[in-house]
Design an enzyme around this catalytic site. Structure first.
Site, PDB file in Angstrom:
ATOM      1  N   GLU A   1      -5.317  -6.613  14.536  1.00  0.00           N
ATOM      2  CA  GLU A   1      -4.787  -5.290  14.179  1.00  0.00           C
ATOM      3  C   GLU A   1      -5.918  -4.253  14.237  1.00  0.00           C
ATOM      4  O   GLU A   1      -5.682  -3.084  14.503  1.00  0.00           O
ATOM      5  CB  GLU A   1      -4.152  -5.319  12.779  1.00  0.00           C
TER       6      GLU A   1
ATOM      7  N   GLY B   1      -4.992  -1.762   4.818  1.00  0.00           N
ATOM      8  CA  GLY B   1      -4.182  -2.893   4.347  1.00  0.00           C
ATOM      9  C   GLY B   1      -4.854  -4.232   4.606  1.00  0.00           C
ATOM     10  O   GLY B   1      -4.958  -5.092   3.721  1.00  0.00           O
ATOM     11  N   ARG B   2      -5.353  -4.419   5.819  1.00  0.00           N
ATOM     12  CA  ARG B   2      -5.928  -5.734   6.174  1.00  0.00           C
ATOM     13  C   ARG B   2      -7.303  -5.953   5.554  1.00  0.00           C
ATOM     14  O   ARG B   2      -7.867  -7.034   5.649  1.00  0.00           O
ATOM     15  CB  ARG B   2      -5.972  -5.892   7.696  1.00  0.00           C
TER      16      ARG B   2
ATOM     17  N   HIS C   1      -5.873 -32.827  17.716  1.00  0.00           N
ATOM     18  CA  HIS C   1      -4.733 -33.607  18.207  1.00  0.00           C
ATOM     19  C   HIS C   1      -3.628 -32.690  18.701  1.00  0.00           C
ATOM     20  O   HIS C   1      -2.483 -33.109  18.827  1.00  0.00           O
ATOM     21  CB  HIS C   1      -4.233 -34.527  17.096  1.00  0.00           C
TER      22      HIS C   1
ATOM     23  N   LYS D   1       8.740  -0.764  14.631  1.00  0.00           N
ATOM     24  CA  LYS D   1       9.348  -0.424  13.332  1.00  0.00           C
ATOM     25  C   LYS D   1      10.450   0.616  13.527  1.00  0.00           C
ATOM     26  O   LYS D   1      11.528   0.494  12.961  1.00  0.00           O
ATOM     27  CB  LYS D   1       8.295   0.177  12.388  1.00  0.00           C
TER      28      LYS D   1
ATOM     29  N   GLU E   1      10.411  -4.529   4.894  1.00  0.00           N
ATOM     30  CA  GLU E   1      10.554  -5.940   4.499  1.00  0.00           C
ATOM     31  C   GLU E   1      10.243  -6.122   3.012  1.00  0.00           C
ATOM     32  O   GLU E   1      10.991  -6.752   2.263  1.00  0.00           O
ATOM     33  CB  GLU E   1       9.591  -6.830   5.310  1.00  0.00           C
TER      34      GLU E   1
ATOM     35  N   LYS F   1       0.846  -1.199   0.000  1.00  0.00           N
ATOM     36  CA  LYS F   1       0.000   0.000   0.000  1.00  0.00           C
ATOM     37  C   LYS F   1       0.886   1.256   0.000  1.00  0.00           C
ATOM     38  O   LYS F   1       0.707   2.161  -0.793  1.00  0.00           O
ATOM     39  CB  LYS F   1      -0.928  -0.031   1.213  1.00  0.00           C
TER      40      LYS F   1
HETATM   41  O1  LIG Z   1       1.016  -2.745   2.237  1.00  0.00           O
HETATM   42  P1  LIG Z   1       2.101  -2.126   3.061  1.00  0.00           P
HETATM   43  O2  LIG Z   1       2.061  -0.637   3.043  1.00  0.00           O
HETATM   44  O3  LIG Z   1       3.442  -2.663   2.630  1.00  0.00           O
HETATM   45  O4  LIG Z   1       1.874  -2.547   4.559  1.00  0.00           O
HETATM   46  C1  LIG Z   1       1.902  -3.872   4.992  1.00  0.00           C
HETATM   47  C2  LIG Z   1       1.307  -4.054   6.350  1.00  0.00           C
HETATM   48  O5  LIG Z   1       2.017  -3.308   7.321  1.00  0.00           O
HETATM   49  C3  LIG Z   1       1.109  -2.765   8.285  1.00  0.00           C
HETATM   50  O6  LIG Z   1       1.005  -1.412   8.063  1.00  0.00           O
HETATM   51  C4  LIG Z   1       1.604  -2.934   9.688  1.00  0.00           C
HETATM   52  O7  LIG Z   1       2.050  -4.194   9.975  1.00  0.00           O
HETATM   53  C5  LIG Z   1      -0.205  -3.474   7.997  1.00  0.00           C
HETATM   54  O8  LIG Z   1      -1.288  -2.780   8.444  1.00  0.00           O
HETATM   55  C6  LIG Z   1      -0.121  -3.611   6.519  1.00  0.00           C
HETATM   56  O9  LIG Z   1      -1.049  -4.528   6.032  1.00  0.00           O
END
Ligand SMILES: O=P(O)(O)OC[C@H]1O[C@](O)(CO)[C@@H](O)[C@@H]1O
Length: 488
Positions: free
Chosen positions: A280, A193-194, A311, A436, A139, A133
């Site tokens: 979240e 995002g979620r 199990h 972060k 990462e 987003k």
């Molecule tokens: O789509 P992006 O901006 O890379 O964010 C990834 C994820 O990181 C967060 O902002 C925090 O973990 C989530 O809400 C989001 O889904």
């Protein structure tokens, strides 16, 4: 929410994931503008692009058609698409449309995940979809740079244009990264995002794998629940009833956890996705006005498909702590098997457990029953089940793209209902920020210590001690990172 008001007040945004799956002729406005035409512009672009990709008319640098896709993204840019992909992988219609193709995901910044995601893939026939987003998530961006290197070292830097596309709200950064803006698929800040799996975040990689027509059914399923949620009176409204049950269990009965237990292996990634959607969203300590809550909000979600979970952790659920359970079953299996001579089909065997477990939780087993079964006295306390343990059962007629969309939307709206009742903002996530920013400080320190031998400074005693040990282990850093990647 449906009116486009800025109910995500701390980010001053509307919350309109329902617009992502609305029919073309629906009007849903944000800031006075109908957003549905924009949504369909992107969906049409995905439809057209995935057609070109799947028909082989989009070719890679060496002229070969692309068959494999690696979707790079994390959190909401990963968990929803993974859930839907896993649910469709064994659906006969989806299998037929995905023949000869692979869709993989790269989420973790752990280089092991890089290795796993590309092992056995050939850059010549692979498309990388970078999904973020913000296009700033550390990462995802490192993973994207790593796969860009994988492509350009094999095929030359010019190959990136044909082998990498992006999904983002930040098209400026997409272009800066080197991806052709023509191959960028937009979404909007009013999609959390979620809650983004119905945007290009999910629709693009899933359409590349299964074709747009399959994915459109998923959108229609989600939309059917949006309509139900919007217009059905509360005592028959599934997300409302489920949200009320959750709040009752958490806030009135004091049971903070919830187990999500699909009796369907294809739903194995449902609990991890709902973990993010729910935790979240509702893991908050203050009201929407910033006042500390006088009660605990949010649920602790976890889960595994049945019967595997039986199990593993069901012992605690039956005789230990009280954990309200969501049992999710499917009437018709995607992959039915019946062995001649067996008492029931394999699916009936699975579903025997689906029906038995809620009963065992609700009714338990009394000492009197055990006595009448001649259980030795000293074992009676151990074999007693208290019962009176809450659960709900959801039975889907079958599992396909449409019902997967329905299931998703039921849970998304359920989480929103809970948040509305608790009076919190379910659509921001400030709690992810502190970790972060501390990681940024650690990253700088690791660089300074490794390159200049700088001592560790500014960290607490425990962290500094463990970091020292870590640096002493001196992990290898190659000047040519691609040599560390597995070869195709
Ligand atoms: O789509 P992006 O901006 O890379 O964010 C990834 C994820 O990181 C967060 O902002 C925090 O973990 C989530 O809400 C989001 O889904």
């Amino acid at each position: 929410m449906f009116n486009g008001e800025h109910i995500n007040s701390t980010e001053d945004r509307s919350v309109l994931h329902v617009a992502l799956r609305a029919p073309r002729d629906k009007v849903i406005s944000s800031d006075g503008k109908n957003v549905v035409p924009e949504v369909w512009k992107v969906l049409d672009k995905i439809n057209e692009f995935s057609e070109r990709f799947r028909s082989g008319s989009w070719v890679g640098e060496t002229g070969k058609a692309l068959t494999d896709v690696v979707a790079v993204g994390i959190g909401g840019s990963f968990l929803g698409p993974l859930f839907v992909h896993t649910a469709l992988q064994t659906d006969p219609e989806a299998i037929a449309s995905a023949k000869g193709r692979q869709l993989r995901f790269l989420a973790n910044v752990d280089p092991i995940d890089v290795a796993r995601s590309i092992t056995g893939l050939n850059p010549e026939t692979t498309l990388v979809v970078v999904v973020s987003k913000t296009f700033t998530t550390a990462e995802t961006m490192l993973n994207a740079r790593t796969l860009r290197e994988w492509i350009s070292s094999a095929l030359g830097p010019q190959a990136v244009a044909k082998h990498m596309v992006a999904v983002s709200t930040n098209l400026t950064l997409v272009e800066k990264f080197g991806i052709d803006p023509k191959n960028a698929f937009a979404f909007w800040d009013w999609v959390g995002g979620r809650y983004s799996v119905c945007s290009a975040v999910g629709v693009l990689p899933l359409s590349l794998q299964y074709g747009f027509s399959v994915v459109e059914k998923f959108l229609k399923g989600a939309s059917s629940i949006d309509e139900h949620f919007y217009s059905t009176q509360f005592d028959k409204n599934l997300p409302v009833l489920l949200g009320l049950l959750s709040v009752w269990n958490v806030s009135f009965l004091g049971y903070p956890a919830r187990a999500i237990l699909p009796y369907c292996q294809a739903l194995e990634k449902f609990a991890p996705h709902i973990q993010q959607v729910s935790m979240e969203s509702n893991g908050k300590g203050v009201s929407i006005d910033g006042v500390p809550l006088p009660f605990e909000a949010g649920e602790i979600d976890f889960g595994e498909p049945g019967t595997n979970g039986q199990h593993s952790f069901y012992q605690l659920i039956h005789q230990g702590r009280i954990i309200p359970c969501d049992f999710i079953g499917v009437a018709k299996s995607q992959q039915p098997v019946y062995l001649k001579g067996e008492m029931v089909s394999n699916h009936d065997e699975l579903m025997s457990n689906f029906f038995a477990q809620p009963d065992a939780l609700a009714y338990g087993k009394t000492p009197e029953q055990l006595l009448s079964e001649k259980v030795p006295k000293h074992l009676i306390p151990h074999k007693t089940f208290s019962g009176n343990r809450p659960s709900i059962s959801l039975l889907l007629p079958h599992l396909n793209a449409y019902t997967v969309g329905q299931l998703l939307a039921i849970y998304e709206h359920r989480v929103a209902v809970e948040g509305f009742l608790w009076g919190i903002n379910s659509f921001d996530q400030w709690g992810v920020e502190l970790g972060k920013s501390l990681a940024t400080q650690v990253r700088k320190q690791l660089n300074a210590s490794r390159t200049k031998g700088d001592p560790i400074e500014g960290f607490n005693y425990s962290t500094a001690t463990v970091m020292t040990k870590y640096l002493e282990a001196k992990s290898p850093i190659s000047s040519d990172p691609v040599t560390l990647l597995p070869k195709a």
